[in-house]
Design an enzyme around this catalytic site. Structure first.
Site, PDB file in Angstrom:
ATOM      1  N   SER A   1       0.859  -1.174   0.000  1.00 35.49           N
ATOM      2  CA  SER A   1       0.000   0.000   0.000  1.00 35.49           C
ATOM      3  C   SER A   1       0.895   1.223   0.000  1.00 35.49           C
ATOM      4  CB  SER A   1      -0.913   0.021   1.231  1.00 35.49           C
ATOM      5  OG  SER A   1      -0.185   0.390   2.388  1.00 35.49           O
ATOM      6  N   LYS A   2       0.282   2.373  -0.189  1.00 38.44           N
ATOM      7  CA  LYS A   2       1.066   3.608  -0.219  1.00 38.44           C
ATOM      8  C   LYS A   2       1.637   3.954   1.154  1.00 38.44           C
ATOM      9  CE  LYS A   2      -1.057   5.625  -4.321  1.00 38.44           C
ATOM     10  NZ  LYS A   2      -1.978   4.584  -4.725  1.00 38.44           N
ATOM     11  N   ARG A   3       1.231   3.219   2.180  1.00 36.09           N
ATOM     12  CA  ARG A   3       1.801   3.424   3.520  1.00 36.09           C
ATOM     13  C   ARG A   3       3.134   2.697   3.688  1.00 36.09           C
ATOM     14  NH1 ARG A   3      -3.628   2.573   4.453  1.00 36.09           N
ATOM     15  NH2 ARG A   3      -3.278   0.381   4.924  1.00 36.09           N
ATOM     16  N   ASP A   4       3.452   1.784   2.752  1.00 36.75           N
ATOM     17  CA  ASP A   4       4.705   1.042   2.830  1.00 36.75           C
ATOM     18  C   ASP A   4       5.825   1.883   2.233  1.00 36.75           C
ATOM     19  OD1 ASP A   4       3.699  -1.389   3.972  1.00 36.75           O
ATOM     20  OD2 ASP A   4       2.782  -1.825   2.028  1.00 36.75           O
TER      21      ASP A   4
END
Length: 313
Positions: A248-251
């Site tokens: 995800s873009k949080r990674d």
């Protein structure tokens, strides 16, 4: 007929390796056939997708060498290429569906839709049971919250042969249920917008992750109702972190912001192509250099884990 591929990222943050693999596969698949590539920015949710993120994404794609023939800054007549600017097209499609008597208001809350007692698919998605379809006009008039709009689906099996994953089939009523066309806040749903846009932009080939495989029967149903020609669909396995999580873009470690500080664009693409089965080694290569070895038959059908340290120095 000319192949028209597309990539349609959602700019809710910096793109990660999974997004890059999707764009790379779509680009290679179209370019190898001598076709063109359309870039569309899927920013329906403008609160989560500010324009500055889209501008960064365009620069990232250029840095990776993944160019496009039609899209932002390259309008060939089927723009605008930001979904947030295409709502008039979605309204027109919605009116066509209304005229067929298949659209109805839904007043169900998110909590009601996701209640433990509600039927769910294996991926956790709720199957809508048609609660509000059965409401009378008087019962609808008593409701005090803005409704979403749903499309009534038939009790029919819809199947197709995916260009990579093979045959896929599901029953729209049992496996999906009446699905959203517009949310209660007025935002158009992905299923409607993507069908309208791909048809309007002349897309003949849709390459995307296998998490969207189950969306295809719904979209094929919409293509039929709207009298539009459906493209070929090609789904590929998801890229997972070393511990098996979906990216995800949080990674941050899988995001391009971090990777650009450690690797060249050719190193990133070469290593992704190695995971995808069409680069014999993790050797650095440009997108154009990867065309020679690209073959869908080499791409795995099972989800791909990124080995620990592959994208580090």
């Amino acid at each position: 007929m000319e192949t028209v591929g597309r990539f349609a990222p959602s700019p809710s943050g910096r793109i990660h390796l999974g997004n890059i693999l999707c764009c790379l596969l779509a680009w290679l698949s179209a370019r190898q056939k001598g076709g063109k590539v359309v870039l569309r920015i899927e920013d329906l949710d403008t609160a989560r997708c500010p324009r500055r993120y889209a501008e960064i994404m365009l620069e990232d794609l250029r840095w990776l060498g993944l160019d496009w023939d039609e899209g932002p800054e390259a309008d060939s007549g089927s723009g605008p290429y930001y979904q947030s600017e295409r709502t008039a097209l979605y309204e027109a499609a919605l009116e066509k569906l209304r005229d067929k008597g298949l659209v109805y208001p839904c007043f169900c809350t998110r909590a009601e839709l996701h209640a433990a007692s509600a039927p769910h698919r294996s991926d956790g998605q709720a199957i809508y049971t048609g609660t509000c379809r059965r409401l009378t006009e008087a019962e609808r008039a008593e409701k005090r919250r803005p409704p979403a709009l749903r499309l009534a689906v038939p009790d029919e099996d819809w199947g197709f042969t995916d260009g990579h994953m093979g045959p896929y089939r599901e029953n729209l009523a049992r496996d999906c249920g009446d699905f959203l066309l517009r949310r209660s806040d007025g935002m158009f749903a992905y299923q409607l917008a993507v069908v309208v846009d791909d048809a309007a932009m002349g897309v003949t080939e849709v390459v995307r992750g296998s998490d969207l495989l189950s969306s295809t029967p719904r979209q094929l149903y919409l293509y039929r109702l709207l009298g539009l020609k459906a493209p070929e669909f090609i789904h590929f396995p998801l890229l997972l972190s070393a511990d098996g999580r979906r990216l995800s873009k949080r990674d941050a470690d899988a995001g391009l912001e971090d990777l650009r500080g450690k690797l060249t664009s050719e190193e990133i693409l070469g290593r992704l192509a190695f995971l995808g089965g069409f680069n014999p080694s993790a050797e650095a290569k440009s997108a154009k250099a990867l065309l020679a070895d690209f073959d869908w038959a080499r791409v795995p059908r099972e989800d791909i884990r990124i080995p620990e340290g592959l994208f580090g120095r």
